[in-house]
Design a protein around this motif. Sequence first.
Motif, PDB file in Angstrom:
ATOM      1  N   ASN A  69      -5.161   5.995  -2.664  1.00  0.00           N
ATOM      2  CA  ASN A  69      -5.327   6.875  -1.515  1.00  0.00           C
ATOM      3  C   ASN A  69      -5.078   6.085  -0.229  1.00  0.00           C
ATOM      4  O   ASN A  69      -4.895   4.861  -0.270  1.00  0.00           O
ATOM      5  CB  ASN A  69      -6.698   7.568  -1.517  1.00  0.00           C
ATOM      6  CG  ASN A  69      -7.855   6.616  -1.309  1.00  0.00           C
ATOM      7  OD1 ASN A  69      -7.721   5.505  -0.804  1.00  0.00           O
ATOM      8  ND2 ASN A  69      -9.047   7.058  -1.712  1.00  0.00           N
ATOM      9  N   ASP A  70      -5.074   6.770   0.900  1.00  0.00           N
ATOM     10  CA  ASP A  70      -4.769   6.090   2.159  1.00  0.00           C
ATOM     11  C   ASP A  70      -5.897   5.194   2.656  1.00  0.00           C
ATOM     12  O   ASP A  70      -5.740   4.468   3.631  1.00  0.00           O
ATOM     13  CB  ASP A  70      -4.354   7.086   3.238  1.00  0.00           C
ATOM     14  CG  ASP A  70      -5.431   8.104   3.565  1.00  0.00           C
ATOM     15  OD1 ASP A  70      -6.491   8.127   2.901  1.00  0.00           O
ATOM     16  OD2 ASP A  70      -5.216   8.898   4.499  1.00  0.00           O
ATOM     17  N   GLN A 110       0.838  -1.198   0.000  1.00  0.00           N
ATOM     18  CA  GLN A 110       0.000   0.000   0.000  1.00  0.00           C
ATOM     19  C   GLN A 110       0.877   1.254   0.000  1.00  0.00           C
ATOM     20  O   GLN A 110       0.600   2.215  -0.719  1.00  0.00           O
ATOM     21  CB  GLN A 110      -0.941   0.032   1.200  1.00  0.00           C
ATOM     22  CG  GLN A 110      -1.849   1.251   1.137  1.00  0.00           C
ATOM     23  CD  GLN A 110      -2.431   1.669   2.468  1.00  0.00           C
ATOM     24  OE1 GLN A 110      -1.954   1.287   3.519  1.00  0.00           O
ATOM     25  NE2 GLN A 110      -3.468   2.480   2.407  1.00  0.00           N
ATOM     26  N   VAL A 170       0.621   4.359  -2.565  1.00  0.00           N
ATOM     27  CA  VAL A 170       0.307   5.697  -2.047  1.00  0.00           C
ATOM     28  C   VAL A 170       1.414   6.681  -2.406  1.00  0.00           C
ATOM     29  O   VAL A 170       1.144   7.790  -2.877  1.00  0.00           O
ATOM     30  CB  VAL A 170       0.056   5.661  -0.520  1.00  0.00           C
ATOM     31  CG1 VAL A 170      -0.008   7.059   0.061  1.00  0.00           C
ATOM     32  CG2 VAL A 170      -1.236   4.905  -0.214  1.00  0.00           C
ATOM     33  N   SER A 200       1.315   7.935  -5.698  1.00  0.00           N
ATOM     34  CA  SER A 200       0.033   8.629  -5.930  1.00  0.00           C
ATOM     35  C   SER A 200      -0.926   7.801  -6.776  1.00  0.00           C
ATOM     36  O   SER A 200      -1.750   8.347  -7.503  1.00  0.00           O
ATOM     37  CB  SER A 200       0.261  10.002  -6.567  1.00  0.00           C
ATOM     38  OG  SER A 200       1.048  10.802  -5.726  1.00  0.00           O
TER      39      SER A 200
END
Length: 135
Positions: free
Chosen positions: A76-77, A66, A70, A73
Amino acid sequence: MKLAFALALLLSCLTGLLMANETEDALKIMETCMSENGVSSQDLEDLQSGKLKPEDVKDNMKCATQCLFVKFSFMNDKGKLLNDKILEYYQGNPAKPKVEKALAACGNIVGANPCDSAFQIMGCLVKHADEMISL
């Protein structure tokens, strides 16, 4: 075994697949994500060799995945893949139709948590990696 090998390669080479022109920065991001999540090179070797099965991967490795998405980009978180950002990166690239196909198959996968989502998406993308790379 093939999936485990591909996941290990993708974890260690996602940077090259998605960000080929920025390999040095991408390697730094990979190292940062591995370090922040306590993933060792031995962990990757265990996944690559099949000693560690994808279904047995711990959250730290899933979270490193992840982290990569992230920091590039591309996610998203909350664990949602940002397909538009990925397609924007591939604008004008001959691989874009293949990337679109992979995203259609993998882009809406939702796991138990954001890290699990990232890892499951990565596994799905691995299945499409041959198509994406073979240009």
